[in-house]
Design a protein around this motif. Structure first.
Motif, mmCIF file in Angstrom:
data_model
loop_
_atom_site.group_PDB
_atom_site.id
_atom_site.type_symbol
_atom_site.label_atom_id
_atom_site.label_comp_id
_atom_site.label_asym_id
_atom_site.label_seq_id
_atom_site.Cartn_x
_atom_site.Cartn_y
_atom_site.Cartn_z
ATOM 1 N N ALA A 135 0.832 -1.208 0.000
ATOM 2 C CA ALA A 135 0.000 0.000 0.000
ATOM 3 C C ALA A 135 0.867 1.259 0.000
ATOM 4 O O ALA A 135 0.545 2.253 -0.671
ATOM 5 C CB ALA A 135 -0.935 -0.009 1.207
ATOM 6 N N SER A 136 1.967 1.221 0.725
ATOM 7 C CA SER A 136 2.853 2.389 0.763
ATOM 8 C C SER A 136 3.451 2.673 -0.606
ATOM 9 O O SER A 136 3.640 3.836 -0.993
ATOM 10 C CB SER A 136 3.976 2.163 1.788
ATOM 11 O OG SER A 136 3.447 2.079 3.098
ATOM 12 N N GLY A 137 3.741 1.628 -1.362
ATOM 13 C CA GLY A 137 4.232 1.812 -2.721
ATOM 14 C C GLY A 137 3.208 2.508 -3.597
ATOM 15 O O GLY A 137 3.549 3.400 -4.390
ATOM 16 N N TYR A 138 1.941 2.112 -3.440
ATOM 17 C CA TYR A 138 0.883 2.782 -4.205
ATOM 18 C C TYR A 138 0.745 4.237 -3.769
ATOM 19 O O TYR A 138 0.509 5.129 -4.600
ATOM 20 C CB TYR A 138 -0.444 2.050 -4.051
ATOM 21 C CG TYR A 138 -0.448 0.681 -4.681
ATOM 22 C CD1 TYR A 138 0.091 0.475 -5.944
ATOM 23 C CD2 TYR A 138 -0.985 -0.411 -4.007
ATOM 24 C CE1 TYR A 138 0.103 -0.779 -6.525
ATOM 25 C CE2 TYR A 138 -0.979 -1.683 -4.576
ATOM 26 C CZ TYR A 138 -0.437 -1.858 -5.832
ATOM 27 O OH TYR A 138 -0.439 -3.111 -6.410
ATOM 28 N N GLU A 139 0.880 4.499 -2.473
ATOM 29 C CA GLU A 139 0.796 5.878 -1.987
ATOM 30 C C GLU A 139 1.900 6.742 -2.592
ATOM 31 O O GLU A 139 1.652 7.903 -2.955
ATOM 32 C CB GLU A 139 0.875 5.887 -0.458
ATOM 33 C CG GLU A 139 -0.396 5.386 0.201
ATOM 34 C CD GLU A 139 -0.263 5.169 1.695
ATOM 35 O OE1 GLU A 139 -1.294 5.197 2.382
ATOM 36 O OE2 GLU A 139 0.876 4.957 2.171
ATOM 37 N N ARG A 140 3.081 6.177 -2.744
ATOM 38 C CA ARG A 140 4.169 6.940 -3.389
ATOM 39 C C ARG A 140 3.840 7.214 -4.854
ATOM 40 O O ARG A 140 4.110 8.309 -5.364
ATOM 41 C CB ARG A 140 5.486 6.172 -3.260
ATOM 42 C CG ARG A 140 6.041 6.154 -1.840
ATOM 43 C CD ARG A 140 7.472 5.625 -1.804
ATOM 44 N NE ARG A 140 7.536 4.213 -2.161
ATOM 45 C CZ ARG A 140 7.400 3.207 -1.304
ATOM 46 N NH1 ARG A 140 7.146 3.455 -0.023
ATOM 47 N NH2 ARG A 140 7.511 1.956 -1.704
#
Length: 264
Positions: free
Chosen positions: A118-123
């Motif tokens: 999810a953090s990758g998508y947020e970036r």
């Protein structure tokens, strides 16, 4: 440990579990699943969107079934009557998708991996927002989810359009979770709102820009006048899961920035 025999009634839990490396838990999937392709090749297909093969699901001895929205309430109720544990998510926003990925990961003991995903998508979302700030002009965008009747885009699609650098011309419709509440009562309202881009994603069939352009009065729309009618394949934009935050957003960025380059 979490559940060991999962049936996914829609595509987004299947894709999420594969991305988390937890695909061996999946024992059945939706017949509409196309992402990832290996799931369609190897997993039994036991449901559509509004119907399911209850007997076939029970034969798989699931200890957890994952579905989406009130549209699958009857399927869920029938499975619950047979003693199956069911989780029906009902997320409709970009933040909801991110939270969904984290919750699903936690349910299968992959919370850290889900948070990283999810953090990758947020970036990626943050990068798309930053890139959108370079646009000299944001196009007005009409997103069509279905053609007969004409249905406008759902909330996560509208939000992704904004992230990519466009402005949904029907933002008030996007807040409506049910498709029936996003039906256009008057197709000429699209003419009045004059979108610069028309994006079509007709679930289950090919978008036909020539049919859209031929609608009565629509020749006055800037997008029609300029030939700016484009398809986004429904599997990458109409499921509230990883596909929308990755391939779907990438497609929107390419189309919106492409428009900006042509009309700058």
């Amino acid at each position: 440990m979490g559940p060991q025999r999962i049936v996914c009634l829609t595509e987004e839990p299947t894709e999420t579990l594969y991305l988390l490396g937890e695909q061996d838990r999946i024992v059945g999937i939706s017949g509409f699943t196309v992402r990832p392709p290996e799931a369609r090749k190897h997993k039994p297909k036991v449901s559509a969107f509004t119907s399911a093969k209850i007997g076939e699901i029970l034969k798989l001895r699931p200890d957890f079934v994952i579905g989406f929205s009130d549209i699958q309430a009857e399927i869920a109720a029938e499975l619950i009557k047979h003693g199956v544990e069911v989780w029906i998510s009902n997320h409709r926003s970009v933040d909801g998708v991110l939270d969904y990925i984290r919750r699903l990961g936690a349910l299968v003991g992959a919370g850290d991996r889900a948070d990283a995903l999810a953090s990758g998508y947020e970036r990626g979302i943050a990068a798309a927002r930053e890139r959108a700030q370079t646009l000299a002009r944001r196009p007005g965008v009409y997103f069509e989810e279905w053609d007969t009747p004409q249905i406008t885009g759902i909330r996560w699609v509208s939000e992704l359009i904004a992230i990519a650098g466009g402005d949904d011309v029907f933002p008030e419709h996007a807040a409506m979770p049910l498709a029936r509440d996003r039906i256009l009562a008057d197709p000429l309202e699209v003419v009045r709102r004059a979108p610069d881009l028309i994006l079509g994603s007709w679930c289950g069939k090919k978008f036909r820009p020539e049919q859209v352009a031929a609608r009565s009065g629509w020749e006055r729309i800037p997008a029609v006048r300029d030939g700016e009618l484009h398809e986004i394949k429904s599997p990458i934009i109409l499921q509230p899961g990883p596909a929308a935050l990755s391939a779907g957003l990438e497609a929107l960025v390419a189309l919106i920035h492409g428009w900006a380059e042509r009309h700058g």
